[in-house]
Structure formats: structure tokens, C-alpha cells
Design a protein around this motif. Structure first.
Motif, PDB file in Angstrom:
ATOM      1  N   PHE A   1      31.070 -62.782  56.858  1.00 52.82           N
ATOM      2  CA  PHE A   1      30.313 -63.149  55.666  1.00 52.82           C
ATOM      3  C   PHE A   1      30.427 -62.065  54.589  1.00 52.82           C
ATOM      4  O   PHE A   1      30.675 -62.357  53.405  1.00 52.82           O
ATOM      5  CB  PHE A   1      28.840 -63.362  56.033  1.00 52.82           C
ATOM      6  CG  PHE A   1      27.991 -63.821  54.893  1.00 52.82           C
ATOM      7  CD1 PHE A   1      27.985 -65.147  54.483  1.00 52.82           C
ATOM      8  CD2 PHE A   1      27.196 -62.913  54.184  1.00 52.82           C
ATOM      9  CE1 PHE A   1      27.205 -65.574  53.419  1.00 52.82           C
ATOM     10  CE2 PHE A   1      26.417 -63.321  53.131  1.00 52.82           C
ATOM     11  CZ  PHE A   1      26.407 -64.658  52.732  1.00 52.82           C
ATOM     12  N   ILE A   2      30.275 -60.803  55.006  1.00 54.70           N
ATOM     13  CA  ILE A   2      30.361 -59.704  54.036  1.00 54.70           C
ATOM     14  C   ILE A   2      31.771 -59.614  53.461  1.00 54.70           C
ATOM     15  O   ILE A   2      31.973 -59.449  52.248  1.00 54.70           O
ATOM     16  CB  ILE A   2      29.956 -58.382  54.705  1.00 54.70           C
ATOM     17  CG1 ILE A   2      28.466 -58.427  55.083  1.00 54.70           C
ATOM     18  CG2 ILE A   2      30.237 -57.197  53.787  1.00 54.70           C
ATOM     19  CD1 ILE A   2      28.016 -57.268  55.929  1.00 54.70           C
TER      20      ILE A   2
ATOM     21  N   ALA B   1      28.334 -69.285  63.503  1.00 55.06           N
ATOM     22  CA  ALA B   1      26.873 -69.205  63.448  1.00 55.06           C
ATOM     23  C   ALA B   1      26.242 -70.435  64.091  1.00 55.06           C
ATOM     24  O   ALA B   1      25.237 -70.332  64.822  1.00 55.06           O
ATOM     25  CB  ALA B   1      26.403 -69.051  62.005  1.00 55.06           C
TER      26      ALA B   1
ATOM     27  N   ALA C   1      27.237 -62.021  66.688  1.00 52.11           N
ATOM     28  CA  ALA C   1      26.459 -61.873  65.456  1.00 52.11           C
ATOM     29  C   ALA C   1      27.103 -60.833  64.535  1.00 52.11           C
ATOM     30  O   ALA C   1      27.140 -61.009  63.300  1.00 52.11           O
ATOM     31  CB  ALA C   1      25.027 -61.474  65.795  1.00 52.11           C
ATOM     32  N   ILE C   2      27.617 -59.744  65.125  1.00 52.39           N
ATOM     33  CA  ILE C   2      28.286 -58.716  64.324  1.00 52.39           C
ATOM     34  C   ILE C   2      29.543 -59.275  63.677  1.00 52.39           C
ATOM     35  O   ILE C   2      29.835 -59.018  62.493  1.00 52.39           O
ATOM     36  CB  ILE C   2      28.624 -57.493  65.198  1.00 52.39           C
ATOM     37  CG1 ILE C   2      27.331 -56.808  65.658  1.00 52.39           C
ATOM     38  CG2 ILE C   2      29.519 -56.508  64.447  1.00 52.39           C
ATOM     39  CD1 ILE C   2      27.549 -55.716  66.686  1.00 52.39           C
TER      40      ILE C   2
ATOM     41  N   SER D   1      32.443 -62.343  50.944  1.00 50.92           N
ATOM     42  CA  SER D   1      31.721 -62.103  49.681  1.00 50.92           C
ATOM     43  C   SER D   1      32.474 -61.093  48.818  1.00 50.92           C
ATOM     44  O   SER D   1      32.559 -61.241  47.592  1.00 50.92           O
ATOM     45  CB  SER D   1      30.307 -61.586  49.980  1.00 50.92           C
ATOM     46  OG  SER D   1      29.568 -62.561  50.703  1.00 50.92           O
TER      47      SER D   1
ATOM     48  N   TYR E   1      34.138 -67.852  54.979  1.00 49.84           N
ATOM     49  CA  TYR E   1      32.816 -68.476  54.983  1.00 49.84           C
ATOM     50  C   TYR E   1      32.733 -69.602  56.020  1.00 49.84           C
ATOM     51  O   TYR E   1      31.738 -69.744  56.752  1.00 49.84           O
ATOM     52  CB  TYR E   1      32.500 -69.046  53.591  1.00 49.84           C
ATOM     53  CG  TYR E   1      32.041 -68.012  52.601  1.00 49.84           C
ATOM     54  CD1 TYR E   1      31.011 -67.133  52.903  1.00 49.84           C
ATOM     55  CD2 TYR E   1      32.638 -67.936  51.335  1.00 49.84           C
ATOM     56  CE1 TYR E   1      30.583 -66.191  51.985  1.00 49.84           C
ATOM     57  CE2 TYR E   1      32.217 -66.988  50.408  1.00 49.84           C
ATOM     58  CZ  TYR E   1      31.193 -66.121  50.741  1.00 49.84           C
ATOM     59  OH  TYR E   1      30.759 -65.188  49.821  1.00 49.84           O
TER      60      TYR E   1
ATOM     61  N   ILE F   1      30.129 -62.448  62.893  1.00 44.97           N
ATOM     62  CA  ILE F   1      29.715 -63.388  61.829  1.00 44.97           C
ATOM     63  C   ILE F   1      29.312 -62.627  60.569  1.00 44.97           C
ATOM     64  O   ILE F   1      29.703 -62.977  59.443  1.00 44.97           O
ATOM     65  CB  ILE F   1      28.546 -64.261  62.319  1.00 44.97           C
ATOM     66  CG1 ILE F   1      29.037 -65.204  63.434  1.00 44.97           C
ATOM     67  CG2 ILE F   1      27.942 -65.066  61.174  1.00 44.97           C
ATOM     68  CD1 ILE F   1      27.922 -65.937  64.143  1.00 44.97           C
ATOM     69  N   ALA F   2      28.513 -61.557  60.764  1.00 47.23           N
ATOM     70  CA  ALA F   2      28.087 -60.760  59.604  1.00 47.23           C
ATOM     71  C   ALA F   2      29.289 -60.143  58.897  1.00 47.23           C
ATOM     72  O   ALA F   2      29.363 -60.108  57.653  1.00 47.23           O
ATOM     73  CB  ALA F   2      27.115 -59.670  60.061  1.00 47.23           C
ATOM     74  N   GLY F   3      30.273 -59.663  59.694  1.00 45.14           N
ATOM     75  CA  GLY F   3      31.469 -59.073  59.104  1.00 45.14           C
ATOM     76  C   GLY F   3      32.252 -60.089  58.289  1.00 45.14           C
ATOM     77  O   GLY F   3      32.744 -59.785  57.186  1.00 45.14           O
TER      78      GLY F   3
ATOM     79  N   ALA G   1      32.605 -68.180  59.502  1.00 48.88           N
ATOM     80  CA  ALA G   1      31.283 -67.623  59.774  1.00 48.88           C
ATOM     81  C   ALA G   1      30.266 -68.725  60.036  1.00 48.88           C
ATOM     82  O   ALA G   1      29.404 -68.607  60.916  1.00 48.88           O
ATOM     83  CB  ALA G   1      30.833 -66.760  58.602  1.00 48.88           C
TER      84      ALA G   1
END
Length: 540
Positions: A491-492, A524, A484-485, A495, A517, A487-489, A520
Motif C-alpha cells: 500500500f505504501i 487484505a 500484514a507487513i 502510494s 493496490y 500488505i502495508a508495504g 494489497a
């Protein structure tokens, strides 16, 4: 010392022994309508370990047809004898020049010949009439080799077949090895004889030959000669005026004393190991003995009465006081365990103790414990086997003797309250001493740890003790959090790249950001699938 080193076992020797076994199996055509006589002769030629297995099977009519059991009983003392010259050579190797200084005469005709040893009558130079038990040459080596082969076979079979649910093969092999070590060390048997003799000094009508410990070695036992009549010869006993029922009752009463009072008992009480002379019962061949603490003896009594009363929880509690689980104790399904005990109690509950088949009862409990991965001390298995053997002896030669009724009476009229309290006090004192010693050692270590802590020298090594299932679940949680960490990295980071408008672009999104993207999204989806499968009991 490892068995390979102690008994000089080599791969070449193993291959040679396997070849011998295969040739003998072919010789006796075990696959072609094997007869009782051919089976007995095959076991005799295979050697001491297989003869011992045959002796055990002789009492298991639920495994083999009765005609096979009857024939295998001949293995107890009708094994082909070793030539007298070989016996003398063995004695000379043990004693050297002392042989002539010790024995005035040795009878060339054996009194008995068994799988492991042969017994001859002899006279010491000091005039005593003795029996000399001589281990068969090479028997120890062959038995060690056979057990080593069996251990290898079990190790290979266990990789492909889970047999622990119906028989703990590893446990059986290790018990076989322990039994082999005890039986082939004749010095231990000589000490057992003297211990048994001392226990029975105040007992009227039951004893054993006393050994001459200073003349005994690892391969030779010298003991008093007893010219008695074997229990296996009931016709001769009756002709001599003996009452078989009284003899049987005396044997059972004394065996109850051995197990429940003394905690030191003969572990192989078959007919060949009991003789009579002048109205006295002699137990012989004490190569296998059991030792049971007063705590364990109390549990045995509780188990017997729990079954007689139909008290399943009490039976379960008594059994668990004996037991340790082979795996993680948390894995024991107590509900299933109680349910299985219900079936045993359904078979035995409601019976009067005099009608209880204690051998069958104990065997059922052992099988149940094994099924539930509960391991009982080896002394319990030894006790159960001894009771089954004794029951077989009575059934064959003294069918009117009610073993359980005698044991019931014995339990009710056992040692005086004073004697029991003295025994319990002795055990309590020993336990208290061990506890006090442990407390002092713990205090000493605590002081050492405190000094190390104040000096910054203390290191802590922590190990989580739990089941594999719990550890796998914890690992899965950590893996999902890590994913999860990531994936968040992704995505951020994607962006940030998007708003920076870094060239080149695809679909209006910088290529690097687009790849982030997509990655991620894929991760996910995989994580979501993993969580869904885990929550619905699927594999992950």
C-alpha cells in the motif's frame, strides 16, 4: 541389536512364513463354522506364538465361548511332543561332548510338552534326579518371525484405522516382544527359579524347584525333579487326601506375599504351573515373572481400597501416580478421566472387599487408561493378567476360595512395622543416592557452562516443548503478522508511485501502483477471511 539382525529375519523368510500361515488357515477353513478342536489344531500347527495366544484366550470366556476356552486349555501341556532323537540332538548341540559326562540317563518319554519347550526326566552322573527342559528347535526363530509379521501388519493397519481408543496395538506387540525375549532365554528362567527359591526359604509349604545354574544354557534348563500332582487334577488331589480349599487359600496367600511384600511374582500362575508333593505347593515354569517396587505395591493397595471406599479422586490420584500419558500430558482431559472413573466405581463401589472381583477391576482400569491415552507400566499389566489367571484357576478348581478376602486379610496383617520401615529406608537410601549423584553431576556441568560462558564458547540450543496445537497457533500468528507487513508495504509503495505520476496510467493511477493496490486489497481480504474463520473455529 535389531530383531532382523539378531534372529536373521529376511524378506524372503517373511514371505515364506506368511505363505505357511495362509495355507494353514485355508486347511482348517476358519471361515466355515470353525469348531473348538479345529481352532486348537490350527494354533498348534501355526507354532509357539499362536499357541501362546491360545493359552491366553483360554482364560478369556468374555471373548470366546466357554466350549472354545475348555478346548484351548489343552494347549497348556498337550502339544504334540518332539521326537526323543531330536531332543538328544538339541542337547548334544548345547553341551557337545560334555553330554555323556553330565547325564547318566535321560527318560525318552516326556513329562510334558508345551508350545515352546519339552521336559524330560533325567539323572545326573552325580546321582541327582532332575528335570531337563529343552527348547523346541527353531521355536525362537519362528516366534521372532511371527512377531515381526504382526508388527508389520499393525504398522500398516494403524495408517488407516485409529485403534488406540480400544486397544493399543503397538503396545500389545511390544509387550509380546518383551515377553518373547524373556521366555525364550532359559538362562533368565534358571535365575528366576533360584531367586524364587531364595524368597521362599523361610516360607512353610510353598517353594519351587531349584535350578542347576552351571548346567543351564539359553535353550536348556536343568532343575530338581518334583514328582507332584497338578492342580489341574483335583480328583486325584482329593483322592490323595488334600483339602482343595486349604490348598487354594495357601496359593492365594503366597501370591499376595509375592506381589505385595516381595515384589517378585509368578506372572503366569495357571493350573499347569502349580503342582503339589508331600503337602508342599511348587510353582514351576518361571519364564515370566514380574518385579514391582515398594512404591508401586503401595499404589496397588491404595487403588483397591479407593474403589472399596468409592473414593473417585483418590482412585484417580493413585492411577496417575502409576501413569504417564502417551501424548502430551497437557492433552489429558482430567474431567473426562474422572467421569470415566465414576462409571468404574459405580460398578464396584459399595462392595465389601471380599466381594470385589479384582481381576475385572484391574482389567477395567487398564481399558480406561488406554482409552484416555494414559500408559501404565508393563508390570501393572502383568500383575492384572496374573490375577485374572489365578481367579480363573480358583473358579474352575476351587470355587469356595475367596481370593479377595484372603488378600484383604493379608494387607491388614502384612509385614511388621519394623520390616516395612526397613524396606522404605532401603528405597529412600537408594533414591537419595541417585539424587545426590545427579546433583553432583549437575554442579559439575554448571561449572563447565560457567567457564565456557566467560570464554564466549557457550552456545544455547532452545526447544519449545508444547502441544502441536499451540505451535500451530503460534505459527498462524506469525504468518498473519508477516502478511500484514507485506500488505502495508504494498500500500505504501503504491502510494509513492501514485504521487510520482509514473507513466503509463489506468483510471488516473500509474499501472504499477494500480497493480500494487489490487494486490494489497486481495491479500487484505484473504487475511480478514483467515482471521474470521480462526476466531469462529474454522479451518485455516
Amino acid at each position: 541389536m535389531a530383531p532382523d539382525e539378531e534372529y536373521q529375519l529376511t524378506p524372503a523368510g517373511r514371505r515364506e512364513r506368511i505363505g505357511q500361515i495362509v495355507r494353514l488357515v485355508k486347511k482348517y477353513r476358519v471361515w466355515d463354522n470353525l469348531t473348538p478342536v479345529r481352532l486348537r489344531r490350527l494354533l498348534e500347527e501355526l507354532g509357539p506364538m499362536f499357541v501362546k495366544m491360545g493359552q491366553i484366550l483360554a482364560n478369556r470366556s468374555e471373548i470366546l465361548p466357554q466350549r472354545f476356552c475348555d478346548e484351548l486349555r489343552r494347549l497348556r501341556s498337550d502339544v504334540e511332543p518332539v521326537p526323543y532323537e531330536v531332543v538328544l540332538r538339541c542337547l548334544e548341540e548345547e553341551y557337545g561332548l560334555r553330554l555323556g559326562e553330565m547325564f547318566d540317563a535321560i527318560d525318552p518319554n516326556p513329562l510334558g510338552s508345551a508350545s515352546l519347550a519339552q521336559v524330560h526326566r533325567a539323572r545326573l552322573v552325580t546321582g541327582e534326579d532332575v528335570a531337563v527342559k529343552v527348547q523346541r528347535p527353531g521355536a525362537q526363530q519362528v516366534m521372532a518371525q511371527d512377531i515381526d509379521i504382526i508388527r508389520s501388519v499393525v504398522r500398516i493397519v494403524s495408517k488407516f484405522v485409529n485403534t488406540d481408543q480400544f486397544v493399543d496395538l503397538h503396545g500389545v506387540v511390544e509387550e509380546l516382544w518383551t515377553s518373547f525375549r524373556e521366555e525364550t532365554n532359559f538362562l533368565a528362567e534358571a535365575k528366576n527359579l533360584n531367586d524364587f527359591y531364595e524368597f521362599h526359604k523361610s516360607v512353610h509349604g510353598v517353594t519351587c524347584p531349584k535350578s542347576y545354574l552351571d548346567l543351564c544354557t539359553e535353550h536348556v534348563v536343568v532343575m530338581d525333579y518334583v514328582d507332584g500332582i497338578s492342580i489341574a487334577d483335583p480328583e486325584r488331589l482329593v483322592a490323595e487326601g488334600y483339602d482343595l480349599e486349604k490348598i487354594g487359600a495357601a496359593i492365594v496367600e503366597d501370591y499376595s506375599t509375592q506381589v505385595l511384600d516381595d515384589g517378585f511374582f509368578h506372572a503366569d500362575p495357571h493350573a499347569g504351573n502349580i503342582i503339589l508333593k508331600d503337602g508342599i505347593v511348587y510353582f514351576i515354569d518361571l519364564g515370566m515373572v514380574g518385579r514391582m517396587s515398594s512404591h508401586d505395591r503401595g499404589i496397588v493397595k491404595d487403588m483397591i481400597f479407593a474403589v472399596a471406599e468409592g473414593d473417585v479422586p483418590k482412585l484417580k490420584d493413585s492411577l496417575m501416580r502409576f501413569a504417564v500419558t502417551r501424548g502430551d500430558s497437557a492433552e489429558l482431559d482430567h474431567s473426562a478421566f474422572l467421569s470415566d472413573l465414576d462409571f468404574i466405581v459405580a460398578d464396584f463401589a459399595g462392595l465389601d472387599l471380599k466381594d470385589l472381583d479384582i481381576g475385572e477391576f484391574l482389567t477395567s482400569l487398564l481399558n480406561l487408561a488406554r482409552k484416555n491415552d494414559v500408559e501404565l507400566p508393563s508390570v501393572v499389566t502383568m500383575f492384572a493378567r496374573g490375577m485374572v489367571t489365578l481367579e480363573g484357576l480358583l473358579t474352575e478348581y476351587m470355587p469356595n476360595v475367596n481370593m479377595i478376602q484372603i488378600i484383604q486379610t493379608h494387607i491388614k496383617n502384612e509385614k511388621s512395622t519394623y520390616a516395612r520401615m526397613r524396606e522404605m529406608s532401603r528405597d529412600f537410601a537408594a533414591s537419595s543416592y541417585r539424587a545426590a549423584k545427579g546433583s553432583l553431576e549437575a554442579a559439575e556441568y554448571l561449572g563447565l557452562a560457567s567457564r565456557m560462558l566467560t570464554r564466549g564458547q557457550l552456545k544455547v540450543n532452545t526447544q519449545i516443548m508444547s502441544s502441536d496445537k499451540a505451535l500451530r497457533q503460534l505459527g498462524g500468528i506469525i504468518d498473519r503478522m508477516s502478511m500484514a507487513i507485506v500488505i502495508a508495504g504494498l500500500f505504501i509503495g503504491s502510494s509513492v508511485v501514485y504521487y510520482a505520476r509514473i507513466e503509463p496510467v489506468v483510471f488516473g493511477i500509474p499501472v504499477i501502483g494500480f497493480m500494487g493496490y489490487v494486490s494489497a486489497l486481495v491479500l487484505a481480504l484473504m487475511l480478514g477471511r483467515n482471521i474470521w474463520l480462526n476466531s469462529h473455529g474454522g479451518k485455516h
